[in-house]
Design a protein around this motif. Structure first.
Motif, PDB file in Angstrom:
ATOM      1  N   PRO A 195       0.806  -1.231   0.000  1.00 54.87           N
ATOM      2  CA  PRO A 195       0.000   0.000   0.000  1.00 54.87           C
ATOM      3  C   PRO A 195       0.836   1.277   0.000  1.00 54.87           C
ATOM      4  O   PRO A 195       0.435   2.288  -0.568  1.00 54.87           O
ATOM      5  N   SER A 196       2.013   1.223   0.588  1.00 57.70           N
ATOM      6  CA  SER A 196       2.876   2.402   0.602  1.00 57.70           C
ATOM      7  C   SER A 196       3.462   2.706  -0.768  1.00 57.70           C
ATOM      8  O   SER A 196       3.927   3.818  -1.030  1.00 57.70           O
ATOM      9  N   GLY A 197       3.442   1.693  -1.652  1.00 63.08           N
ATOM     10  CA  GLY A 197       4.054   1.847  -2.965  1.00 63.08           C
ATOM     11  C   GLY A 197       5.563   1.689  -2.955  1.00 63.08           C
ATOM     12  O   GLY A 197       6.218   1.784  -4.000  1.00 63.08           O
ATOM     13  N   LEU A 198       6.135   1.418  -1.789  1.00 60.06           N
ATOM     14  CA  LEU A 198       7.586   1.379  -1.660  1.00 60.06           C
ATOM     15  C   LEU A 198       8.182  -0.004  -1.878  1.00 60.06           C
ATOM     16  O   LEU A 198       9.371  -0.119  -2.188  1.00 60.06           O
ATOM     17  N   PHE A 199       7.364  -1.051  -1.698  1.00 59.96           N
ATOM     18  CA  PHE A 199       7.912  -2.404  -1.737  1.00 59.96           C
ATOM     19  C   PHE A 199       7.127  -3.293  -2.692  1.00 59.96           C
ATOM     20  O   PHE A 199       5.894  -3.250  -2.731  1.00 59.96           O
ATOM     21  N   TRP A 200       7.875  -4.102  -3.442  1.00 61.04           N
ATOM     22  CA  TRP A 200       7.276  -5.132  -4.282  1.00 61.04           C
ATOM     23  C   TRP A 200       7.164  -6.397  -3.449  1.00 61.04           C
ATOM     24  O   TRP A 200       8.003  -6.672  -2.590  1.00 61.04           O
ATOM     25  N   ARG A 201       6.102  -7.153  -3.676  1.00 59.99           N
ATOM     26  CA  ARG A 201       5.945  -8.401  -2.928  1.00 59.99           C
ATOM     27  C   ARG A 201       5.313  -9.447  -3.830  1.00 59.99           C
ATOM     28  O   ARG A 201       4.682  -9.131  -4.840  1.00 59.99           O
ATOM     29  N   VAL A 202       5.512 -10.701  -3.464  1.00 58.94           N
ATOM     30  CA  VAL A 202       4.985 -11.786  -4.270  1.00 58.94           C
ATOM     31  C   VAL A 202       4.614 -12.959  -3.365  1.00 58.94           C
ATOM     32  O   VAL A 202       5.269 -13.197  -2.339  1.00 58.94           O
ATOM     33  N   VAL A 203       3.561 -13.657  -3.740  1.00 58.96           N
ATOM     34  CA  VAL A 203       3.156 -14.881  -3.060  1.00 58.96           C
ATOM     35  C   VAL A 203       3.280 -16.025  -4.053  1.00 58.96           C
ATOM     36  O   VAL A 203       2.729 -15.954  -5.162  1.00 58.96           O
ATOM     37  N   THR A 217       8.825 -10.032   0.296  1.00 60.14           N
ATOM     38  CA  THR A 217       8.682  -8.599   0.087  1.00 60.14           C
ATOM     39  C   THR A 217      10.067  -7.994  -0.053  1.00 60.14           C
ATOM     40  O   THR A 217      11.013  -8.425   0.632  1.00 60.14           O
ATOM     41  N   SER A 218      10.194  -7.020  -0.924  1.00 59.37           N
ATOM     42  CA  SER A 218      11.506  -6.404  -1.121  1.00 59.37           C
ATOM     43  C   SER A 218      11.988  -5.679   0.133  1.00 59.37           C
ATOM     44  O   SER A 218      13.172  -5.349   0.241  1.00 59.37           O
ATOM     45  N   ALA A 219      11.087  -5.464   1.094  1.00 63.40           N
ATOM     46  CA  ALA A 219      11.511  -4.904   2.379  1.00 63.40           C
ATOM     47  C   ALA A 219      12.480  -5.845   3.096  1.00 63.40           C
ATOM     48  O   ALA A 219      13.264  -5.420   3.938  1.00 63.40           O
ATOM     49  N   ASP A 220      12.399  -7.142   2.755  1.00 67.77           N
ATOM     50  CA  ASP A 220      13.306  -8.131   3.355  1.00 67.77           C
ATOM     51  C   ASP A 220      14.656  -8.190   2.647  1.00 67.77           C
ATOM     52  O   ASP A 220      15.510  -9.013   3.020  1.00 67.77           O
ATOM     53  N   GLU A 221      14.820  -7.379   1.616  1.00 63.16           N
ATOM     54  CA  GLU A 221      16.065  -7.323   0.834  1.00 63.16           C
ATOM     55  C   GLU A 221      16.429  -8.711   0.304  1.00 63.16           C
ATOM     56  O   GLU A 221      15.709  -9.253  -0.510  1.00 63.16           O
ATOM     57  N   ALA A 222      17.511  -9.327   0.756  1.00 59.66           N
ATOM     58  CA  ALA A 222      17.959 -10.594   0.175  1.00 59.66           C
ATOM     59  C   ALA A 222      17.444 -11.828   0.905  1.00 59.66           C
ATOM     60  O   ALA A 222      17.758 -12.954   0.521  1.00 59.66           O
TER      61      ALA A 222
END
Length: 310
Positions: A195-203, A217-222
């Motif tokens: 929702p913030s638009g800052l992170f890509w995520r996938v299930v 989520t890209s918030a988790d980096e690697a």
């Protein structure tokens, strides 16, 4: 195991075995990185160029000379394609990185510093130039242990750093494709934007067991599926991590239509690492999935009946 990093600074001051020079066909010095390396390294580099390359060097090829007064041991010169002059074959740009690493291996080098080849006066679109650099280095077999992408400009450095982080997301999608090729057609993908638009995520979900899924989520980096996935992780390695996270997933080979659709999606994603989006706040997927958030580029939604070709 090769590590790939980026650093901001002057490539002529890098303490590595090999500094890569973005040269021209004449191999007699020039502007930009080429001129800087010749100035810092002194006349011995030019003398070696004249001796070793009397007829110059072909676009996409690479060869070495002394490093002169540079803190490196050798300079590997490579000639990038001039996009502004119509040399737009991506394969030539890939060849610059591949051949440079091959020459570095011949020299026994363990550390290499690259500039972003062809992204200056040769006007290669920067995002694609960054993607080519990362993906080619990642897929080239080499004994080099450390590769650095060096950027003098802060904006270029930040773009490379962001692309290295984004590479985790791309490798996860490539891991899915690797499993599809092995018959694991039941592995499904639902990518979106927070929702913030800052992170890509996938299930990632097992179609035969919808309650079984693995998320990123890209918030988790690697960090992914209990392990680490970065730009240098191979799709095969990612595939194995997915299988460990989804132990009930089986290679039923029963949805080739979905596997073919996903392969096409990846072909649209890979050239510039433009990640797909199927869901986000205020996003309408009627016209398909978006390739690159807010890009306006759409790719058809997955087959309604993934098993329709059976």
């Amino acid at each position: 195991m090769t590590t790939l990093t980026t650093t901001r600074g002057d490539i002529t001051t890098e303490h590595v075995d090999v500094v890569v020079n973005a040269a021209n066909n004449a191999m007699r010095g020039g502007g930009g990185v080429d001129g800087a390396i010749h100035r810092a390294g002194g006349p011995d580099i030019l003398r070696d160029c004249i001796t070793r390359f009397p007829d110059g060097l072909a676009t996409g090829d690479a060869g070495w000379t002394t490093a002169g007064r540079l803190p490196a041991r050798w300079v590997v010169h490579t000639v990038g394609p001039n996009h502004g002059a119509g040399q737009r074959d991506r394969g030539l740009l890939e060849s610059c990185y591949r051949r440079s690493l091959e020459v570095a291996d011949e020299l026994g080098a363990r550390s290499v510093a690259f500039p972003l080849i062809s992204a200056g006066v040769y006007a290669w679109p920067r995002r694609q130039a960054v993607t080519v650099a990362i993906d080619t280095i990642a897929t080239t077999p080499t004994k080099v242990e450390e590769v650095r992408l060096v950027a003098y400009d802060a904006g270029v450095h930040q773009e490379i750093a962001s692309s290295l982080t984004m590479a985790t997301s791309v490798r996860i999608l490539q891991g899915v494709r690797a499993l599809h090729r092995r018959g694991y057609h039941g592995l499904r993908v639902n990518p979106g934007v927070a929702p913030s638009g800052l992170f890509w995520r996938v299930v990632l979900t097992d179609a035969a067991d919808p309650g079984s899924s693995v998320r990123y989520t890209s918030a988790d980096e690697a960090k992914f599926a209990g392990g680490v996935v970065d730009a240098m992780t191979t799709p095969h390695e990612v595939a194995e991590q997915i299988l460990r996270a989804l132990p009930r997933l089986r290679p039923a080979n029963d949805a080739p239509a979905y596997a073919a659709w996903f392969a096409g999606l990846l072909a649209a994603v890979e050239p510039e690492h433009a990640l797909p989006v199927s869901s986000a706040d205020y996003f309408d997927d009627t016209d398909g999935w978006e390739i690159g958030w807010n890009s306006g580029l759409r790719y058809p939604a997955p087959p309604l009946d993934a098993d329709s070709s059976q």
